[in-house]
Enzyme design. Structure first.
Site, PDB file in Angstrom:
ATOM      1  N   GLY A 231     -40.224  29.089  36.395  1.00 12.99           N
ATOM      2  CA  GLY A 231     -40.660  28.626  34.946  1.00 12.99           C
ATOM      3  C   GLY A 231     -42.250  29.346  34.773  1.00 12.99           C
ATOM      4  O   GLY A 231     -42.904  29.796  36.014  1.00 12.99           O
TER       5      GLY A 231
ATOM      6  N   CYS B  46     -39.473  29.710  43.121  1.00 16.87           N
ATOM      7  CA  CYS B  46     -40.830  30.197  42.369  1.00 16.87           C
ATOM      8  C   CYS B  46     -41.476  28.880  41.872  1.00 16.87           C
ATOM      9  O   CYS B  46     -41.827  27.943  42.489  1.00 16.87           O
ATOM     10  CB  CYS B  46     -40.423  31.291  41.150  1.00 16.87           C
ATOM     11  N   TYR B  47     -41.521  28.821  40.639  1.00 13.76           N
ATOM     12  CA  TYR B  47     -42.001  27.364  40.038  1.00 13.76           C
ATOM     13  C   TYR B  47     -41.453  26.217  40.693  1.00 13.76           C
ATOM     14  O   TYR B  47     -42.085  25.208  40.855  1.00 13.76           O
ATOM     15  CB  TYR B  47     -42.092  27.520  38.447  1.00 13.76           C
TER      16      TYR B  47
ATOM     17  N   HIS C 129     -37.396  35.442  44.269  1.00 15.58           N
ATOM     18  CA  HIS C 129     -36.396  35.104  43.685  1.00 15.58           C
ATOM     19  C   HIS C 129     -35.007  35.467  44.460  1.00 15.58           C
ATOM     20  O   HIS C 129     -34.683  36.747  44.226  1.00 15.58           O
ATOM     21  CB  HIS C 129     -36.356  35.918  42.232  1.00 15.58           C
TER      22      HIS C 129
ATOM     23  N   GLU D 112     -32.200  35.208  43.413  1.00 15.58           N
ATOM     24  CA  GLU D 112     -30.946  35.272  42.440  1.00 15.58           C
ATOM     25  C   GLU D 112     -30.905  36.788  41.930  1.00 15.58           C
ATOM     26  O   GLU D 112     -29.795  37.275  41.550  1.00 15.58           O
ATOM     27  CB  GLU D 112     -31.126  34.632  41.366  1.00 15.58           C
TER      28      GLU D 112
ATOM     29  N   SER E  33     -10.785  37.404  15.560  1.00 11.67           N
ATOM     30  CA  SER E  33     -11.426  38.427  15.098  1.00 11.67           C
ATOM     31  C   SER E  33     -10.883  39.573  16.100  1.00 11.67           C
ATOM     32  O   SER E  33     -11.172  40.682  15.609  1.00 11.67           O
ATOM     33  CB  SER E  33     -12.718  38.522  15.277  1.00 11.67           C
ATOM     34  N   GLY E  34     -10.168  39.270  17.023  1.00 11.62           N
ATOM     35  CA  GLY E  34      -9.762  40.525  17.984  1.00 11.62           C
ATOM     36  C   GLY E  34     -10.598  40.592  18.879  1.00 11.62           C
ATOM     37  O   GLY E  34     -10.648  41.486  19.906  1.00 11.62           O
TER      38      GLY E  34
ATOM     39  N   VAL F 223     -13.348  39.679  22.217  1.00 11.80           N
ATOM     40  CA  VAL F 223     -12.830  38.942  23.440  1.00 11.80           C
ATOM     41  C   VAL F 223     -12.609  37.319  23.384  1.00 11.80           C
ATOM     42  O   VAL F 223     -11.722  36.922  23.878  1.00 11.80           O
ATOM     43  CB  VAL F 223     -13.716  39.198  24.814  1.00 11.80           C
ATOM     44  N   ASP F 224     -13.868  36.850  23.048  1.00 12.01           N
ATOM     45  CA  ASP F 224     -13.972  35.407  22.960  1.00 12.01           C
ATOM     46  C   ASP F 224     -12.699  34.481  21.947  1.00 12.01           C
ATOM     47  O   ASP F 224     -12.227  33.603  22.697  1.00 12.01           O
ATOM     48  CB  ASP F 224     -15.334  34.915  22.491  1.00 12.01           C
ATOM     49  N   SER F 225     -12.632  34.940  20.981  1.00 15.78           N
ATOM     50  CA  SER F 225     -11.683  34.427  20.123  1.00 15.78           C
ATOM     51  C   SER F 225     -10.332  34.529  20.666  1.00 15.78           C
ATOM     52  O   SER F 225      -9.415  33.925  20.580  1.00 15.78           O
ATOM     53  CB  SER F 225     -11.960  34.844  18.643  1.00 15.78           C
ATOM     54  N   SER F 226      -9.997  35.696  20.988  1.00 19.80           N
ATOM     55  CA  SER F 226      -8.731  36.369  21.738  1.00 19.80           C
ATOM     56  C   SER F 226      -8.526  35.298  22.989  1.00 19.80           C
ATOM     57  O   SER F 226      -7.261  34.820  22.958  1.00 19.80           O
ATOM     58  CB  SER F 226      -8.838  37.619  22.148  1.00 19.80           C
TER      59      SER F 226
ATOM     60  N   LYS G  90     -19.711  35.210  29.910  1.00 17.29           N
ATOM     61  CA  LYS G  90     -18.824  36.278  29.487  1.00 17.29           C
ATOM     62  C   LYS G  90     -17.759  36.766  30.355  1.00 17.29           C
ATOM     63  O   LYS G  90     -16.759  36.858  30.384  1.00 17.29           O
ATOM     64  CB  LYS G  90     -19.884  37.380  28.965  1.00 17.29           C
TER      65      LYS G  90
END
Ligand code: XMP
Length: 510
Positions: free
Chosen positions: A54, A81-82, A168, A170, A222-223, A225-228, A366
Site C-alpha cells: 500500500g 511490503c506495507y 514483492h 508476486e 455481444s460475441g 469473451v465474457d458474454s459468450s 479474464k
C-alpha cells in the site's frame, strides 16, 4: 473449498497476488481491509491471509490499519511490503523512512533458513518498491532476509506462522517469488489446490440449475469473451430457458456476426435471437463525425433495438451480466453489481423489466474466464478473442461511417489480423486492428495515378489497457501486411504504422 484472503491495503499489485495464488489452483479473494472483521475472517474459513502492499506509511494517522488480534487466531499471515511493515508495527517493531536510500527495482536478496524460503538460494534477486522499511523486528520475530539497504527484508514468527517480506514475491522480477508464495500457500497454509476450472463449471451449473429453475433468463450476447462464456455456462444449467439476444449493429469485423451466430446457435445449441439491425444503425450514423456522438448514438440505438426484442419476449425474471472479477474489485465495494459504461453498450437494465441480475463470472479473472470457456468447449478463436469496443468499427473510421468505408476497413483489418496470427504474434499482442483514417493520398499503380485512403495499423501490448505500449511488430510482418492490404483492398493507397504509446495516445483512434 480452500480459500486465501488477500487483505487489500491499497497496493498496486493486489490483483497480481490473487492471480498468483489462483495459479496454484487455490481460490483467492481480495477484500478491502475495512470491509471485513477478524470474526468474519474466522467464520469464513480462510486457510491463510496475505496483507498486500500500500502507498501509506504505518505511522500516518490516516493510514490503513487492522485489528492486531488477527495475528493470534491461528491463521497463517504473509505481509508484503506495507503489509510487512504493518505486521512489524502491530507487534511493536520499528519502522523507518528509507529517505534518500529508498529501494526501487531489482535488489540482491540474502536469505536465511526459513519455512518461507525453502528451495530459495542464499543469494537471489528480488523486486523492491518502498520508501519505509522495518528497522527492527518485533518481539518473537526473527530476521530471515536482508538486502544491502534493508536490514529486515523478511521477518518471521514461525511459531505463529506470521511472515513478512519487504519485497514483492508476486512480480516476476523476484526470481524465486513463485516458490516463496507456494511455500506460504501450499506448505504453511496447507492448501492442496482444489480450485480448478472444471470444478468451477460443475459447481456453477449445479448452483444455477437450482437457483434459476423455471425462470426466464435473458442475456445480451455481444460475441465477446465474457458474454459468450457467461451464456454458454448458463445454457448448460438451464438450457432453452436462457434466451440470448445478439444485436448485429453492422459495425462488427469481417464475418464476425455470422461466426458468432454459427458457433452459439449451431455448435453450442443456444436459444439465440439474432437481430440484423445494420441498416438501422447506419441510418442513425449518417453525417455524424464526432466520436462521442457516434458512441452515444450507437449506445442509444442498441437499447432501442433491445427494447423492441424484449417487448416480443415479454417479461423476463433474470438478466445475465458478464461482469468479471476486476470489475468487481475496481468498484471498490466488492459486492455491487457493476456495469462499466465504457464497456457495456447502453444501460440495458433500465429498459427491461426483470427481478434480478445474475453474474456467473464475477469471481473470475479474464484468463480464468477463457479457461472456463475452453472447458465448456467454446472454440479457441472465440475464447482467445482480443477486446473489441462496443461501438465497433464506427470508432475506427475517422469521420462519417458509410457502408463502403466499413467494407474497406473490414478487409484491411482481416488481412492485418491474419498476418499477425501467421507470424505467431497473436498471443503476445494484446490488441491489433486497422483504422481507416479520413486521409486520402496520392499514389501510383501501373501507369495510373491513384488517390486512395490511408489505413493505419495499430498494435499494442498492455496489462490493463490503462496504459499501453505500441508493439514492436517485426518490419517483415508489417511489410507483408502493407503489401497485401494495398494489393487486395481497392481504395487503399497507403499504409502507416502507429508508434504512439498510451498515454499520450489512446488505444483506439477515436
Ligand atoms: P482506449 O482507446 O480508451 O481503449 O485507450 C482502451 C480499451 O477500451 C476499449 N474501448 C472501448 N470499449 N466501448 C467499449 O466497449 C468504447 O466506447 C470503447 N472505447 C475504447 C479499447 O478497444 C481498448 O481495449
Amino acid at each position: 473449498m480452500e480459500k486465501i484472503l488477500v487483505l487489500d491495503f491499497g497496493g498496486q499489485y493486489n490483483q497480481l497476488i490473487a492471480r498468483r495464488v489462483r495459479e496454484m489452483c487455490v481460490y483467492a479473494e481480495i477484500i478491502p481491509f475495512n470491509k471485513i472483521t477478524v470474526a468474519e475472517i474466522i467464520s469464513m474459513g480462510y486457510k491463510g491471509i496475505i496483507f498486500t502492499g500500500g502507498p501509506n506509511s504505518v505511522y500516518d494517522e490516516a493510514s490503513p490499519h487492522f485489528d492486531k488480534g488477527i495475528l493470534n487466531v491461528g491463521i497463517p499471515v504473509l505481509g508484503i511490503c506495507y503489509g510487512c511493515q504493518l505486521i512489524a508495527y502491530m507487534g511493536g517493531g520499528e519502522i523507518c523512512s528509507a529517505g534518500s536510500i529508498s529501494e526501487y527495482g531489482k535488489t540482491q536478496l540474502t536469505a536465511k533458513e526459513s519455512r518461507l524460503f525453502k528451495g530459495v538460494p542464499v543469494n537471489s534477486v528480488c523486486w523492491m518498491s518502498h520508501t519505509d522499511y522495518v528497522k527492527s523486528a518485533p518481539a518473537g520475530f526473527k530476521i530471515t532476509a536482508i538486502t544491502p539497504n534493508c536490514p529486515c527484508a523478511s521477518i518471521a514468527d514461525e511459531k505463529r506462522n506470521i511472515y513478512g517480506v519487504q519485497f514483492h514475491p508476486e512480480v516476476t522480477h523476484t526470481e524465486y517469488g513463485g516458490i516463496i508464495l507456494s511455500n506460504f500457500v501450499r506448505d504453511i497454509c496447507g492448501c492442496s489446490g482444489d480450485w480448478t476450472m472444471a470444478d468451477f463449471v460443475n459447481t456453477s451449473v449445479e448452483k444455477f440449475k437450482k437457483e434459476l429453475e423455471s425462470k426466464k433468463v435473458l442475456c445480451a450476447l455481444s460475441g465477446g469473451v465474457d458474454s459468450s462464456v457467461a451464456a454458454v455456462l448458463l445454457h448448460k444449467a438451464i438450457g432453452s430457458n436462457l434466451i440470448c439476444v445478439f444485436v448485429d449493429h453492422g459495425l462488427l469485423r469481417k464475418d464476425e456476426g455470422d461466426s458468432v451466430e454459427r458457433v452459439m446457435k449451431n455448435e453450442m445449441g443456444l436459444n439465440l435471437i439474432r437481430v440484423n439491425a445494420q441498416d438501422r444503425f447506419l441510418r442513425k450514423l449518417t453525417g455524424i463525425t464526432e466520436p462521442e456522438k457516434k458512441r452515444k448514438i450507437i449506445g442509444t440505438e442498441f437499447i432501442r433495438v433491445f427494447e423492441d426484442v424484449a417487448k416480443e419476449i415479454g417479461k423476463v425474471d433474470v438478466l445475465v451480466q458478464g461482469t468479471i472479477y476486476p470489475d468487481v474489485i475496481e468498484s471498490g465495494k466488492g459486492d455491487a453489481a457493476v456495469i462499466k459504461s465504457h464497456h457495456n453498450v447502453g444501460g440495458l437494465p433500465d429498459v427491461i423489466e426483470f427481478e434480478s441480475i445474475v453474474e456467473p463470472l464475477r469471481s473470475l479473472f479474464k484468463d480464468e474466464v477463457r479457461a472456463v470457456g475452453r472447458q465448456l468447449g467454446i472454440p479457441e478463436f472465440l475464447v482467445n478473442r482480443q477486446p473489441f469496443p462496443g461501438p465497433g468499427l464506427a470508432i475506427r473510421i475517422i469521420g462519417e461511417v458509410t457502408k463502403e468505408k466499413l467494407e474497406i476497413l473490414r478487409e484491411s483489418d482481416a488481412i492485418f489480423r491474419e498476418e499477425i496470427s501467421a507470424a505467431g504474434l497473436d498471443k503476445e499482442t494484446n490488441q491489433y486492428f486497422t483504422v481507416l483514417t479520413n486521409c486520402r493520398t496520392v499514389g501510383v499503380m501501373g501507369d495510373a495515378g491513384t488517390y486512395g485512403y490511408t489505413v493505419a495499423l495499430r498494435a499494442v501490448t498492455t496489462d490493463d489497457f490503462m496504459t499501453a505500449d505500441w508493439s514492436r511488430i517485426p518490419f517483415e510482418v508489417l511489410g507483408k501486411a502493407s503489401n497485401r492490404i494495398t494489393n487486395e483492398v481497392r481504395s487503399i493507397g497507403r499504409v502507416v504504422y502507429d508508434i504512439t504509446a498510451k498515454p499520450p495516445a489512446t488505444v483506439e483512434w477515436e
